[in-house]
Design a protein around this motif. Structure first.
Motif, PDB file in Angstrom:
ATOM      1  N   GLY A 121       0.828  -1.193   0.000  1.00  0.00           N
ATOM      2  CA  GLY A 121       0.000   0.000   0.000  1.00  0.00           C
ATOM      3  C   GLY A 121       0.862   1.241   0.000  1.00  0.00           C
ATOM      4  O   GLY A 121       1.981   1.225   0.530  1.00  0.00           O
ATOM      5  N   ARG A 127      -3.587  -0.167   5.070  1.00  0.00           N
ATOM      6  CA  ARG A 127      -4.173   0.625   3.995  1.00  0.00           C
ATOM      7  C   ARG A 127      -3.959   2.111   4.284  1.00  0.00           C
ATOM      8  O   ARG A 127      -3.750   2.512   5.421  1.00  0.00           O
ATOM      9  CB  ARG A 127      -5.677   0.327   3.872  1.00  0.00           C
ATOM     10  N   THR A 181      -1.344   5.037   8.941  1.00  0.00           N
ATOM     11  CA  THR A 181      -1.998   3.827   8.470  1.00  0.00           C
ATOM     12  C   THR A 181      -2.401   3.014   9.694  1.00  0.00           C
ATOM     13  O   THR A 181      -1.871   3.212  10.792  1.00  0.00           O
ATOM     14  CB  THR A 181      -1.088   3.002   7.548  1.00  0.00           C
TER      15      THR A 181
END
Length: 693
Positions: free
Chosen positions: A332, A375, A383
């Protein structure tokens, strides 16, 4: 012990010839939908009453129900999703049938309840499935699952007012949901099925649509379809900057995709090819401007990270992080860095690298377990991730992407001490010498004593899916009572990438069964369990595994519990999503595949005259993933065969499906039945006066 007198199951004389082989199918009538066929409904009612009476009389059942409920009675959180200045997350206060969805205005804002699925159905069997906030958090897109079915109804909520919009989308299945700004969203759907066929008919002709808020579903725009290939499935994902809609297409369950991109700044939304040919796995990480990042196994069985630069000449590929010994699960972009989630021997670790692939730091995990999440969005400072293990429910952490410092966002408060338990990883040789990992979960005092104890061996071995450590209240209850719980990471799964998966599918499927049988033999040889003390369990493809090895080595096991299993390997592709599974199983209408399938199909290989373990088959009447006819036919065949005096029963849940969306009370009851059944036949008993009695 005397032979049970089971409810009567009519046997027909259905015999078909396949490639010169005659194959009997005496219980084909049990494939009919229980909601539509009165005779099948009557059979289900009689079998359910018979099984229920047996299970309710088991001496350990009340303890497993009580302890399982107590172990679930703690506050649980899902990973937060940030949109604008709002944070969205799910929370279950403990024993709620369905988790609720909350929103906070800012990280430390007061939680506000947005959606409470517990008010949707009196039996708790209607669930909140997926949910996605719009880019700025103005709206929430969510899907509703009823009775465990794979079908979803998609709706939209105004976050500020909490009021639903009129927008409603029907006949959505196996779909991503992705916003384009605050004005509309992409989704995938199949055509509306014929009357009475929604839970049985095969799924073809999936299309990607765009829905503009405030319009009817009939006005939705088809943005990607392959009418010349109705067997293809498609999903769409919009990059965070709204520049690209990335369309990923598949044929079956195998991770071999075609990828197209739609430039959303263009007028015609014409798809542009990025990857064609269905050769490799491609998973979108994120997009920034003209650059798209993907995790792929192209020329890298354990995966690598690449950047694709979109320009007028097409797509230019640049490797950012090469393949390593560990498996790259996902990645990510958070802030201006990449978070890479790796798997090493079925356990997680993570690290942060720059956008050009240079290492920045590792993310420290507390022991053997599973990390998920990471994510975020380009430009974001934070995050969130979760960490769990067999003895640790998921804790949620917030990580500052620049400093790498993690702090708890939500940690469960439990009435047990995780330090009272030990999680070991061991390796054992399979029949052909392949080194296979397993996790062994026990109380510390049990492990230190070194004496064999009643043991559950769990496996899956298919569809490139990895089994990693995770928390389960019922499994912890088994271990608290003095038993051992073991997970074997069989070939066919996703623990070591493409080669591991290929080693256990299609013509290589017997490797999965050999790995599982070798695990059972290892547990006995190492003194973890004893003769007469081993139960086996698996669900879906794992139910097939349990059925197959029970036929092949009934002498090894005291009890077997195949859950929602694929049991008729000659007809699996004729129902709902079954046609996708040919990637792992092969095609029943091709002779070479047919020979392999017939050789291990649980329904067709019950060994007349052998002494079978106690078997509890479980399924659900609304399972439209693996239709319950698989389990119905298999259970009827078990009960008809002369395979010993131990019970061979079927438990059929009502208003439930393949597993997702099951209300908490039903999950507790099912787990108590299963654990008590395995305890009865492995000799597990709760010590008198022990701490949790």
């Amino acid at each position: 012990m005397t032979q049970m007198t089971y409810p009567e199951s009519r046997r027909d004389t259905v015999v078909e010839t396949h490639f010169g082989s005659e194959v009997a199918d005496p219980y084909r009538w049990l494939e009919a939908d229980v909601r539509e066929d009165a005779e099948v409904a009557d059979w289900v009612a009689r079998e359910s009453a018979f099984t229920d009476a047996y299970l309710k009389a088991l001496p350990q059942r009340a303890w497993f129900a009580r302890r399982g409920q107590a172990l679930l009675d703690f506050e649980r959180f899902g990973l937060p999703e940030k949109a604008g200045k709002r944070y969205f997350y799910i929370r279950n206060s403990g024993l709620q049938n369905q988790a609720q969805l909350f929103v906070r205005e800012g990280l430390h804002g007061e939680p506000r309840l947005l959606i409470d699925p517990n008010a949707w159905a009196s039996d708790g069997a209607t669930a909140l499935a997926s949910w996605v906030p719009s880019h700025k958090g103005k709206y929430l897109l969510y899907s509703v699952q009823d009775g465990g079915s794979d079908w979803r109804t998609v709706r939209v909520l105004d976050v500020k007012s909490g009021e639903p919009l009129a927008d409603t989308i029907h006949w959505v299945k196996f779909s991503g949901l992705s916003w384009l700004g605050e004005k509309g969203f992409f989704y995938s759907r199949f055509p509306e099925p014929d009357e009475g066929e929604a839970f049985q008919s095969r799924n073809f002709d999936q299309k990607v649509y765009y829905h503009a808020l405030g319009t009817e579903q009939s006005e939705d725009r088809v943005v990607y379809a392959t009418p010349e290939h109705p067997e293809y499935g498609h999903s769409a994902e919009v990059t965070q900057d709204g520049r690209w809609a990335v369309i990923t297409s598949h044929i079956g369950t195998d991770a071999r995709y075609e990828v197209h991109a739609i430039d959303l700044s263009s007028r015609d939304w014409a798809p542009r090819s990025i990857v064609t040919g269905f050769h490799d796995a491609w998973s979108l990480v994120e997009g920034v401007g003209d650059a798209l990042w993907f995790v792929t196994n192209q020329d890298a069985p354990r995966k690598r990270l690449v950047r694709v630069d979109m320009d007028r000449q097409g797509a230019r590929f640049t490797q950012i992080v090469p393949e390593r010994e560990e498996l790259l699960e996902r990645a990510g972009i958070v802030g201006n860095q990449l978070v890479l989630n790796y798997m090493r021997d079925a356990a997680s670790h993570a690290e942060i690298v720059s956008l050009d692939g240079k290492r920045v730091r590792d993310v420290t995990m507390s022991g053997i377990g599973t990390a998920s999440g990471f994510r975020g969005k380009p430009g974001d400072p934070e995050t969130f991730y979760a960490f769990s293990s067999f003895n640790r429910p998921a804790s949620i952490f917030r990580m500052d992407i620049d400093t790498g410092v993690s702090e708890p966002f939500a940690e469960p408060k439990m009435d047990f001490d995780p330090e009272d338990f030990v999680v070991e990883q061991r390796f054992y040789p399979s029949k052909d010498g392949t080194r296979v990992p397993m996790f062994v979960f026990r109380r510390k005092d049990v492990a230190a004593a070194g004496k064999p104890v009643p043991t559950i061996l769990y496996g899956y071995g298919g569809f490139d899916i990895a089994l990693t450590p995770g928390f389960s209240a019922s499994r912890l209850a088994w271990v608290e009572a003095g038993g051992a719980y073991v997970v074997a990471n069989l070939r066919g799964g996703g623990e070591y990438g493409r080669e591991w998966h290929d080693g256990g599918r299609r013509a290589n499927k017997q490797n999965v069964f050999d790995d599982f049988i070798a695990a059972a033999e290892y547990l006995k040889a190492q003194g973890i369990t004893r003769e007469g003390g081993l139960a086996i369990n698996g669900g879906s493809n794992g139910g097939l595994l349990v059925g197959a090895v029970t036929n092949q080595r009934p002498d090894l096991f005291a009890a077997a519990v195949p859950q929602v299993g694929v049991m008729d390997m000659l007809r699996f592709d004729r129902f709902t999503a079954g046609r996708y599974w040919v990637d792992d199983y092969g095609h029943p209408d091709r002779e070479a595949d047919f020979r392999v399938l017939l050789d291990y199909s649980p329904y067709h290989n019950i060994r007349e005259g052998a002494a079978y373990p106690a078997v509890l088959v479980t399924t659900a009447d609304t399972d439209d993933r693996v239709v319950p006819g698989h389990s119905f036919k298999y259970a009827a065949a078990l009960q008809h065969a002369r395979i010993g005096v131990k019970p061979h029963l079927i438990r059929i849940e009502t208003r439930a499906g393949h597993g997702s969306g099951k209300p908490t009370d039903k999950a507790i009851e099912e787990a108590a039945d299963i654990m008590a059944f395995m305890a009865q036949w492995t000799g597990l008993s709760v010590p008198e006066g022990w701490l949790f009695m």
